[in-house]
Design a protein around this motif. Structure first.
Motif, PDB file in Angstrom:
ATOM      1  N   ARG A  94      34.110  38.523  27.154  1.00  0.00           N
ATOM      2  CA  ARG A  94      34.822  39.778  27.363  1.00  0.00           C
ATOM      3  C   ARG A  94      35.799  40.057  26.221  1.00  0.00           C
ATOM      4  N   TRP A 104      34.092  32.914  31.040  1.00  0.00           N
ATOM      5  CA  TRP A 104      34.348  34.263  31.573  1.00  0.00           C
ATOM      6  C   TRP A 104      35.180  35.070  30.578  1.00  0.00           C
ATOM      7  N   ASN A 149      35.441  45.126  36.719  1.00  0.00           N
ATOM      8  CA  ASN A 149      34.260  45.027  37.581  1.00  0.00           C
ATOM      9  C   ASN A 149      33.954  46.318  38.326  1.00  0.00           C
ATOM     10  N   GLU A 150      34.489  47.459  37.838  1.00  0.00           N
ATOM     11  CA  GLU A 150      34.294  48.725  38.530  1.00  0.00           C
ATOM     12  C   GLU A 150      33.557  49.733  37.666  1.00  0.00           C
TER      13      GLU A 150
END
Length: 271
Positions: free
Chosen positions: A162, A158, A230-231
């Motif tokens: 990123r 994860w 996550n937006e």
């Protein structure tokens, strides 16, 4: 502020905890086995991270290790099957909601990993889970998961895409490569690399700089950064505005504006 130290169980504790000047220092303390993480250590580390996050006196957390390694991974030795995580252990015995990577990801307090030596496997993922990484010259990150027949089990799959993009993450994970501290800096996995003897001094200096700011604002900023992963942008801007409303009513915001007008350093109290 007088330094306070408390071992988790006894003087021989494998996770140490200290608070000074609004900075909590959590130290992995099993140098004889390169700080490999046993079951009790997992529980103590998670508990102390929660404690630091909930303590209003703590404004920043430093995570480091004693000895020549930061953390060489999970303790999988069968001889420690009662304390460690042997290959015979059932994965359903772990409550993933309360493990250190999950707890750390949910923390509002800023975290700094002072990587004092090798960080392999679980240790590498734990370092990646911190907001800031300051590495000693001798430190390394070892993504040796596939060399052991496993995947990055504690957040690496994860974090890495990123942090460094898909291609570099794929290169690191698929090869199981070990990166020196300088290579970590080049790859964007370390904020700074310093001489070994200066590691904790530098980590504390950065932590002190963070702790000198308005703690509620710092924590809100971290919360917004985490949510923003996550937006959509419109949703995120809306949530930032909602976060600003309670900050406008804090004494710290008033103090920050007053200190700016008076050309002095602000004195924040976290309220």
């Amino acid at each position: 502020m007088t330094e306070t130290k408390r071992a988790t169980e006894a003087a021989a504790s494998e996770v140490l905890y200290a608070v000074e000047d609004h900075i909590a220092t959590i130290t992995l303390n099993a140098p004889e086995r390169m700080n490999t993480i046993s079951g009790p250590m997992l529980n103590d580390l998670a508990r102390l991270l929660v404690e630091a996050n909930q303590d209003p006196q703590v404004r920043c957390v430093i995570l480091t290790g004693n000895g020549r390694a930061f953390c060489a991974g999970l303790d999988l030795r069968k001889t420690r099957s009662e304390d460690g995580l042997s290959e015979a252990s059932s994965p359903t015995s772990l409550d993933l909601r309360n493990t250190p990577p999950t707890v750390m990801q949910a923390m509002d307090k800023p975290t700094i990993c002072a990587v004092n030596g090798g960080a392999a496997g679980y240790g590498m993922d734990t370092a990646l889970g911190c907001d800031i990484r300051i590495m000693a010259e001798s430190a390394k990150l070892a993504a040796a998961f596939v060399k052991r027949g496993v995947v990055p089990e504690s957040g690496g799959t994860w974090f890495l895409p990123r942090m460094i993009g898909w291609s570099k993450a794929a290169e690191l994970i698929f090869t199981g490569r070990t990166l020196s501290a300088r290579e970590c800096l080049d790859w964007g996995l370390a904020n700074e690399v310093v001489p070994d003897a200066e590691l904790m001094g530098r980590a504390r200096a950065v932590a002190k700089e963070i702790a000198g700011n308005a703690p509620l604002a710092v924590q809100a900023a971290k919360r917004m950064m985490r949510m923003g992963l996550n937006e959509t942008f419109p949703d995120h801007v809306h949530h930032v505005y909602l976060q600003l409303l309670p900050l406008f009513k804090t004494q710290d915001m008033a103090e920050g504006i007053k200190a700016f007008m008076e050309k002095r350093e602000p004195k924040f109290e976290g309220r």
